[in-house]
Design a protein around this motif. Structure first.
Motif, PDB file in Angstrom:
ATOM      1  N   LEU A  22     -36.020   0.446  24.929  1.00 52.62           N
ATOM      2  CA  LEU A  22     -35.054   1.484  25.276  1.00 52.62           C
ATOM      3  C   LEU A  22     -35.695   2.542  26.156  1.00 52.62           C
ATOM      4  O   LEU A  22     -36.928   2.705  26.161  1.00 52.62           O
ATOM      5  N   PRO A  23     -34.909   3.301  26.900  1.00 56.35           N
ATOM      6  CA  PRO A  23     -35.462   4.389  27.702  1.00 56.35           C
ATOM      7  C   PRO A  23     -36.146   5.435  26.818  1.00 56.35           C
ATOM      8  O   PRO A  23     -35.839   5.565  25.624  1.00 56.35           O
ATOM      9  N   GLU A  24     -37.033   6.173  27.403  1.00 57.51           N
ATOM     10  CA  GLU A  24     -37.741   7.218  26.665  1.00 57.51           C
ATOM     11  C   GLU A  24     -36.745   8.225  26.095  1.00 57.51           C
ATOM     12  O   GLU A  24     -35.815   8.654  26.780  1.00 57.51           O
ATOM     13  N   GLY A  25     -36.913   8.561  24.838  1.00 61.95           N
ATOM     14  CA  GLY A  25     -36.031   9.522  24.176  1.00 61.95           C
ATOM     15  C   GLY A  25     -34.851   8.879  23.468  1.00 61.95           C
ATOM     16  O   GLY A  25     -34.142   9.552  22.713  1.00 61.95           O
ATOM     17  N   TYR A  26     -34.613   7.587  23.702  1.00 66.02           N
ATOM     18  CA  TYR A  26     -33.528   6.877  23.031  1.00 66.02           C
ATOM     19  C   TYR A  26     -33.992   6.386  21.657  1.00 66.02           C
ATOM     20  O   TYR A  26     -35.166   6.049  21.474  1.00 66.02           O
ATOM     21  N   THR A  27     -33.054   6.312  20.717  1.00 66.48           N
ATOM     22  CA  THR A  27     -33.346   5.839  19.367  1.00 66.48           C
ATOM     23  C   THR A  27     -32.389   4.715  19.012  1.00 66.48           C
ATOM     24  O   THR A  27     -31.166   4.896  19.080  1.00 66.48           O
ATOM     25  N   PRO A 188     -24.091   8.912  20.584  1.00 61.02           N
ATOM     26  CA  PRO A 188     -23.962   7.464  20.366  1.00 61.02           C
ATOM     27  C   PRO A 188     -23.604   6.730  21.657  1.00 61.02           C
ATOM     28  O   PRO A 188     -22.785   7.204  22.457  1.00 61.02           O
ATOM     29  N   CYS A 189     -24.194   5.562  21.841  1.00 58.59           N
ATOM     30  CA  CYS A 189     -23.958   4.787  23.066  1.00 58.59           C
ATOM     31  C   CYS A 189     -24.421   3.359  22.841  1.00 58.59           C
ATOM     32  O   CYS A 189     -24.968   3.017  21.797  1.00 58.59           O
ATOM     33  N   MET A 190     -24.183   2.529  23.839  1.00 54.10           N
ATOM     34  CA  MET A 190     -24.789   1.204  23.899  1.00 54.10           C
ATOM     35  C   MET A 190     -25.625   1.129  25.164  1.00 54.10           C
ATOM     36  O   MET A 190     -25.144   1.471  26.249  1.00 54.10           O
ATOM     37  N   TYR A 191     -26.843   0.685  25.010  1.00 55.44           N
ATOM     38  CA  TYR A 191     -27.731   0.521  26.159  1.00 55.44           C
ATOM     39  C   TYR A 191     -27.796  -0.953  26.527  1.00 55.44           C
ATOM     40  O   TYR A 191     -28.096  -1.806  25.686  1.00 55.44           O
ATOM     41  N   ASP A 192     -27.482  -1.261  27.782  1.00 55.94           N
ATOM     42  CA  ASP A 192     -27.517  -2.634  28.268  1.00 55.94           C
ATOM     43  C   ASP A 192     -28.913  -2.939  28.783  1.00 55.94           C
ATOM     44  O   ASP A 192     -29.345  -2.381  29.801  1.00 55.94           O
ATOM     45  N   THR A 193     -29.612  -3.842  28.100  1.00 60.64           N
ATOM     46  CA  THR A 193     -30.983  -4.155  28.478  1.00 60.64           C
ATOM     47  C   THR A 193     -31.063  -4.998  29.748  1.00 60.64           C
ATOM     48  O   THR A 193     -32.136  -5.124  30.335  1.00 60.64           O
ATOM     49  N   VAL A 194     -29.940  -5.579  30.188  1.00 61.76           N
ATOM     50  CA  VAL A 194     -29.951  -6.407  31.396  1.00 61.76           C
ATOM     51  C   VAL A 194     -29.904  -5.533  32.649  1.00 61.76           C
ATOM     52  O   VAL A 194     -30.707  -5.701  33.575  1.00 61.76           O
ATOM     53  N   THR A 195     -28.980  -4.584  32.691  1.00 60.12           N
ATOM     54  CA  THR A 195     -28.833  -3.730  33.876  1.00 60.12           C
ATOM     55  C   THR A 195     -29.575  -2.401  33.753  1.00 60.12           C
ATOM     56  O   THR A 195     -29.736  -1.693  34.738  1.00 60.12           O
ATOM     57  N   GLY A 196     -29.994  -2.051  32.530  1.00 64.01           N
ATOM     58  CA  GLY A 196     -30.655  -0.769  32.321  1.00 64.01           C
ATOM     59  C   GLY A 196     -29.695   0.407  32.361  1.00 64.01           C
ATOM     60  O   GLY A 196     -30.110   1.538  32.615  1.00 64.01           O
ATOM     61  N   GLN A 197     -28.414   0.163  32.088  1.00 67.41           N
ATOM     62  CA  GLN A 197     -27.410   1.222  32.098  1.00 67.41           C
ATOM     63  C   GLN A 197     -26.986   1.587  30.683  1.00 67.41           C
ATOM     64  O   GLN A 197     -27.040   0.758  29.770  1.00 67.41           O
ATOM     65  N   THR A 198     -26.528   2.828  30.536  1.00 67.52           N
ATOM     66  CA  THR A 198     -26.046   3.327  29.250  1.00 67.52           C
ATOM     67  C   THR A 198     -24.529   3.423  29.282  1.00 67.52           C
ATOM     68  O   THR A 198     -23.950   3.890  30.263  1.00 67.52           O
ATOM     69  N   PHE A 199     -23.875   2.974  28.203  1.00 66.12           N
ATOM     70  CA  PHE A 199     -22.418   2.944  28.126  1.00 66.12           C
ATOM     71  C   PHE A 199     -21.950   3.789  26.946  1.00 66.12           C
ATOM     72  O   PHE A 199     -22.445   3.635  25.823  1.00 66.12           O
ATOM     73  N   TYR A 200     -20.984   4.682  27.223  1.00 63.41           N
ATOM     74  CA  TYR A 200     -20.507   5.634  26.218  1.00 63.41           C
ATOM     75  C   TYR A 200     -19.058   5.346  25.836  1.00 63.41           C
ATOM     76  O   TYR A 200     -18.343   4.616  26.527  1.00 63.41           O
ATOM     77  N   ASN A 201     -18.625   5.966  24.759  1.00 62.55           N
ATOM     78  CA  ASN A 201     -17.258   5.857  24.275  1.00 62.55           C
ATOM     79  C   ASN A 201     -16.264   6.306  25.345  1.00 62.55           C
ATOM     80  O   ASN A 201     -16.377   7.398  25.898  1.00 62.55           O
ATOM     81  N   GLN A 202     -15.267   5.443  25.613  1.00 65.22           N
ATOM     82  CA  GLN A 202     -14.222   5.768  26.575  1.00 65.22           C
ATOM     83  C   GLN A 202     -12.911   6.148  25.879  1.00 65.22           C
ATOM     84  O   GLN A 202     -11.931   6.480  26.557  1.00 65.22           O
ATOM     85  N   GLY A 203     -12.917   6.110  24.551  1.00 64.97           N
ATOM     86  CA  GLY A 203     -11.719   6.454  23.799  1.00 64.97           C
ATOM     87  C   GLY A 203     -11.787   7.854  23.241  1.00 64.97           C
ATOM     88  O   GLY A 203     -12.494   8.721  23.764  1.00 64.97           O
TER      89      GLY A 203
END
Length: 214
Positions: A22-27, A188-203
């Motif tokens: 995960l990126p630095e600072g992510y848990t 809270p988020c989901m981190y995509d290890t393939v693209t290196g992008q972070t995805f957040y709640n859209q609702g």
């Protein structure tokens, strides 16, 4: 490269390692839980002979979709849907206009299991539980959502815990690998290890976060 991304390409072969970086600072947390109004939009449009996989604990909610996309015309749709049909509860693997009930998926609810679709096949905990030939290979009309499908006509929210979610192209290459975590602001988020992008709640509201993974 391996330490930074968890993957490396040697010649034409791409090797992806199991270790989640995960990126630095992510848990990393064990799961994200939706109460029915939270969802993540992967932004990915799959062909209908592609694949997906989720490690999840799902509660039955009528007209819900833990993973996938739908359309008001009921074509170019793909994923795991739940609904009531003729007074019976149904968990279904859907591809285009083919809706195939998967009884073992329905019987697995409220427990943690691995759900998977690969081209013509449906799996539970890596065991083949349904197979049906589908020839349609067009691209989905909407991008793949996690926890919930939303488009112009349908809002299908799911109440579930998801431990990870993966998407595959039609050659079984993993193209999205969402890992539940907290970013460096504890959001809270989901981190995509393939693209290196972070995805957040859209609702609306916010995800419930599972225990921290040491």
């Amino acid at each position: 490269t391996i330490m930074q991304t968890g993957r490396i390409t040697i010649g034409s072969k791409k090797i992806i390692f199991d270790k989640i970086i995960l990126p630095e600072g992510y848990t990393r947390c064990e799961y994200l839980e939706s109460t029915g109004t939270q969802y993540i939009d992967t932004g990915i449009y799959l062909s209908l002979d592609s694949g997906w996989e989720i490690d999840a604990n799902i509660s039955f909610v009528e007209k819900s979709m833990p993973l996938g996309c739908d359309s008001k015309l009921e074509d170019n749709r793909l994923g795991f849907a739940m609904f009531t049909w003729e007074n019976s509860r149904v968990c279904s693997d859907i591809i285009d206009n083919v809706t195939r009930a998967v009884p073992s998926w329905l019987n697995s609810l409220n427990e943690r299991h691995l759900y998977k679709h690969d081209k013509n096949n449906s799996y539970l905990d890596n065991e083949l539980v349904k197979s049906e030939i589908v020839t349609e290979k067009s691209i989905t009309s909407f991008s793949i959502k996690i926890f919930k499908n939303i488009n112009a006509s349908f809002i299908r929210g799911s109440k579930c815990k998801i431990y990870y979610a993966k998407l595959f192209d039609n050659e079984s290459n993993m193209i999205w690998n969402g890992i539940p975590c907290l970013d460096n602001n504890n959001k809270p988020c989901m981190y995509d290890t393939v693209t290196g992008q972070t995805f957040y709640n859209q609702g609306t509201g916010e995800f419930i976060v599972g225990p921290i993974v040491e």
